[in-house]
Scaffold this active site. Sequence first.
Site, PDB file in Angstrom:
ATOM      1  N   CYS A 118      30.535  -9.321 -13.184  1.00 34.78           N
ATOM      2  CA  CYS A 118      29.753 -10.046 -14.196  1.00 34.78           C
ATOM      3  C   CYS A 118      29.525 -11.507 -13.831  1.00 34.78           C
ATOM      4  O   CYS A 118      28.681 -12.173 -14.432  1.00 34.78           O
ATOM      5  CB  CYS A 118      30.412  -9.909 -15.561  1.00 34.78           C
ATOM      6  SG  CYS A 118      30.339  -8.211 -16.145  1.00 34.78           S
ATOM      7  N   HIS A 259      27.404 -15.324 -20.034  1.00 31.60           N
ATOM      8  CA  HIS A 259      27.325 -13.900 -19.697  1.00 31.60           C
ATOM      9  C   HIS A 259      27.402 -13.102 -20.994  1.00 31.60           C
ATOM     10  O   HIS A 259      28.168 -13.438 -21.901  1.00 31.60           O
ATOM     11  CB  HIS A 259      28.485 -13.532 -18.764  1.00 31.60           C
ATOM     12  CG  HIS A 259      28.604 -12.053 -18.565  1.00 31.60           C
ATOM     13  ND1 HIS A 259      27.565 -11.295 -18.100  1.00 31.60           N
ATOM     14  CD2 HIS A 259      29.631 -11.190 -18.794  1.00 31.60           C
ATOM     15  CE1 HIS A 259      27.940 -10.031 -18.048  1.00 31.60           C
ATOM     16  NE2 HIS A 259      29.191  -9.937 -18.465  1.00 31.60           N
ATOM     17  N   ASN A 289      25.325  -5.302 -22.010  1.00 30.88           N
ATOM     18  CA  ASN A 289      25.864  -6.008 -20.845  1.00 30.88           C
ATOM     19  C   ASN A 289      25.180  -5.475 -19.591  1.00 30.88           C
ATOM     20  O   ASN A 289      25.434  -4.339 -19.189  1.00 30.88           O
ATOM     21  CB  ASN A 289      27.376  -5.796 -20.782  1.00 30.88           C
ATOM     22  CG  ASN A 289      28.021  -6.535 -19.618  1.00 30.88           C
ATOM     23  OD1 ASN A 289      27.333  -7.086 -18.762  1.00 30.88           O
ATOM     24  ND2 ASN A 289      29.349  -6.544 -19.581  1.00 30.88           N
TER      25      ASN A 289
HETATM   26  N1  COA Z   1      33.226   3.462 -31.349  1.00 32.41           N
HETATM   27  C1  COA Z   1      34.220   3.575 -32.249  1.00 32.41           C
HETATM   28  N2  COA Z   1      35.500   3.208 -31.997  1.00 32.41           N
HETATM   29  C2  COA Z   1      35.746   2.714 -30.768  1.00 32.41           C
HETATM   30  C3  COA Z   1      34.756   2.587 -29.789  1.00 32.41           C
HETATM   31  C4  COA Z   1      33.457   2.987 -30.122  1.00 32.41           C
HETATM   32  N3  COA Z   1      32.430   2.897 -29.257  1.00 32.41           N
HETATM   33  N4  COA Z   1      35.308   2.055 -28.682  1.00 32.41           N
HETATM   34  C5  COA Z   1      36.587   1.862 -28.953  1.00 32.41           C
HETATM   35  N5  COA Z   1      36.875   2.267 -30.205  1.00 32.41           N
HETATM   36  C6  COA Z   1      38.162   2.283 -30.913  1.00 32.41           C
HETATM   37  C7  COA Z   1      39.318   2.265 -29.950  1.00 32.41           C
HETATM   38  O1  COA Z   1      39.578   3.558 -29.453  1.00 32.41           O
HETATM   39  C8  COA Z   1      40.427   1.752 -30.836  1.00 32.41           C
HETATM   40  O2  COA Z   1      40.914   2.826 -31.599  1.00 32.41           O
HETATM   41  P1  COA Z   1      42.497   2.990 -31.822  1.00 32.41           P
HETATM   42  O3  COA Z   1      42.910   1.749 -32.538  1.00 32.41           O
HETATM   43  O4  COA Z   1      42.567   4.227 -32.623  1.00 32.41           O
HETATM   44  O5  COA Z   1      43.072   3.100 -30.453  1.00 32.41           O
HETATM   45  C9  COA Z   1      39.697   0.782 -31.767  1.00 32.41           C
HETATM   46  O6  COA Z   1      38.300   1.118 -31.672  1.00 32.41           O
HETATM   47  C10 COA Z   1      39.877  -0.664 -31.416  1.00 32.41           C
HETATM   48  O7  COA Z   1      39.737  -0.782 -30.008  1.00 32.41           O
HETATM   49  P2  COA Z   1      39.756  -2.155 -29.292  1.00 32.41           P
HETATM   50  O8  COA Z   1      39.708  -1.969 -27.803  1.00 32.41           O
HETATM   51  O9  COA Z   1      40.820  -3.004 -29.872  1.00 32.41           O
HETATM   52  O10 COA Z   1      38.356  -2.694 -29.793  1.00 32.41           O
HETATM   53  P3  COA Z   1      37.799  -4.118 -29.583  1.00 32.41           P
HETATM   54  O11 COA Z   1      37.506  -4.716 -30.865  1.00 32.41           O
HETATM   55  O12 COA Z   1      38.621  -4.901 -28.608  1.00 32.41           O
HETATM   56  O13 COA Z   1      36.402  -3.831 -28.879  1.00 32.41           O
HETATM   57  C11 COA Z   1      35.449  -3.848 -26.673  1.00 32.41           C
HETATM   58  C12 COA Z   1      36.333  -3.118 -27.672  1.00 32.41           C
HETATM   59  C13 COA Z   1      35.355  -3.083 -25.386  1.00 32.41           C
HETATM   60  C14 COA Z   1      34.066  -3.991 -27.296  1.00 32.41           C
HETATM   61  C15 COA Z   1      36.037  -5.243 -26.420  1.00 32.41           C
HETATM   62  O14 COA Z   1      37.394  -5.101 -26.125  1.00 32.41           O
HETATM   63  C16 COA Z   1      35.381  -6.023 -25.326  1.00 32.41           C
HETATM   64  O15 COA Z   1      34.280  -6.469 -25.464  1.00 32.41           O
HETATM   65  N6  COA Z   1      36.109  -6.283 -24.206  1.00 32.41           N
HETATM   66  C17 COA Z   1      35.705  -7.182 -23.156  1.00 32.41           C
HETATM   67  C18 COA Z   1      34.456  -6.854 -22.460  1.00 32.41           C
HETATM   68  C19 COA Z   1      34.203  -7.887 -21.399  1.00 32.41           C
HETATM   69  O16 COA Z   1      34.167  -9.062 -21.649  1.00 32.41           O
HETATM   70  N7  COA Z   1      34.070  -7.512 -20.180  1.00 32.41           N
HETATM   71  C20 COA Z   1      34.009  -8.538 -19.192  1.00 32.41           C
HETATM   72  C21 COA Z   1      33.136  -8.380 -18.149  1.00 32.41           C
HETATM   73  S1  COA Z   1      32.078  -7.056 -18.223  1.00 32.41           S
END
Ligand code: COA
Length: 334
Positions: A118, A259, A289
């Site tokens: 990224c 980003h 993204n």
């Molecule tokens: N739909 C519904 N639920 C989802 C889901 C989806 N698409 N994706 C994940 N979940 C669930 C998870 O399984 C988890 O369930 P659990 O508590 O039963 O295990 C719950 O939602 C919370 O997951 P979590 O990972 O804490 O969610 P989050 O709020 O952190 O959001 C991302 C997930 C991926 C959106 C977030 O972590 C993120 O943006 N990460 C960084 C991305 C990034 O910056 N990348 C860098 C370079 S690319």
Amino acid sequence: MENKGPFNAKITSVGHYVPDRIIDNKFFENFLDTNDEWIKTRTGISERRRLDKELPTSYMAVRAIQDMLSNRGIGIEEIDLIIVATVTPDMMYPSTACIIQKELGAKNAWGFDILAACSGFIFSLTTAIQFIQNGTHKKVIVVGADKMSAIANMEDRNTCILFGDAAGAVLLEPTEDRDSGILDTIMRIDGEGGKYLYQLGGGSLNPSTHETVDKRMHFVYQDGKSVFKDAVKGMADISYEIMEKNNITADQISYLVPHQANMRIITACAERMGISMDKVMVNIHKYGNTTSATIPTCISEYWKNGKVKKGDYLILSSFGAGYTWGSILLKWAY
Ligand code: COA
């Protein structure tokens, strides 16, 4: 990074390309336990674009470059160097830069690919300006292009909803005005972050086999929670650092160009810098993204809408797999 060369590098044109096909959040509800509301509130993404299955990343890069060249009104034969930021090259080798060079007929250019996930566009821009600053190159293209649909695991709701396909390109040229163009860059890597975001299969460590395919090792893996935490801190800190280092206040900045990985990371970064959201370039809601393409597509869209003007201070910042992260301060010069 201190510029010891005779010139500054300035961006003199921008362009971008996104595929026509729109994938909205509802699309994923058909086969995954997810919903539009969760995706929108947790990521800020409403839809993303998807390139036809049979078309490669270079298809988008070529079109972004053609858009950029026509905006500048110059021919491809004037280009000295093409740098391609991508994690989804057309193939392992030859480089996507070679494929693009052939497609465009850029007979006077050399080029290469850079892999920094990224942060690919920011790292490539920082590399490109060295060739302009030292006076050896007059016109350099940096294109960020990724077909993320090629490596998204459609069975993993944690990742597949995040990504889209796009390309964005800029042209760099020299200026003798040391107070304009790209003014400063800060780049960092930390391999300790490697365990949180990767694509294991296909390299020399895990050459492609039936097993690597069965184990889904050719797709993006992300520990979202860990990356989220580190990205918020990494991107916010480095964006603030470049402001402080250059004695630039939040009031002086026209745009933060972050980003586009998650709207909550973008907001946290703006807050840390003391910048209001109307001065933050955002297109994550439309494209998701797009990895190397997020920053140049943002700049291109805002420029085309007449929102970027000569003299504007922009801070570009990114955080990605590696970990890789960085920020760039520039004064818009055309
Ligand atoms: N739909 C519904 N639920 C989802 C889901 C989806 N698409 N994706 C994940 N979940 C669930 C998870 O399984 C988890 O369930 P659990 O508590 O039963 O295990 C719950 O939602 C919370 O997951 P979590 O990972 O804490 O969610 P989050 O709020 O952190 O959001 C991302 C997930 C991926 C959106 C977030 O972590 C993120 O943006 N990460 C960084 C991305 C990034 O910056 N990348 C860098 C370079 S690319």
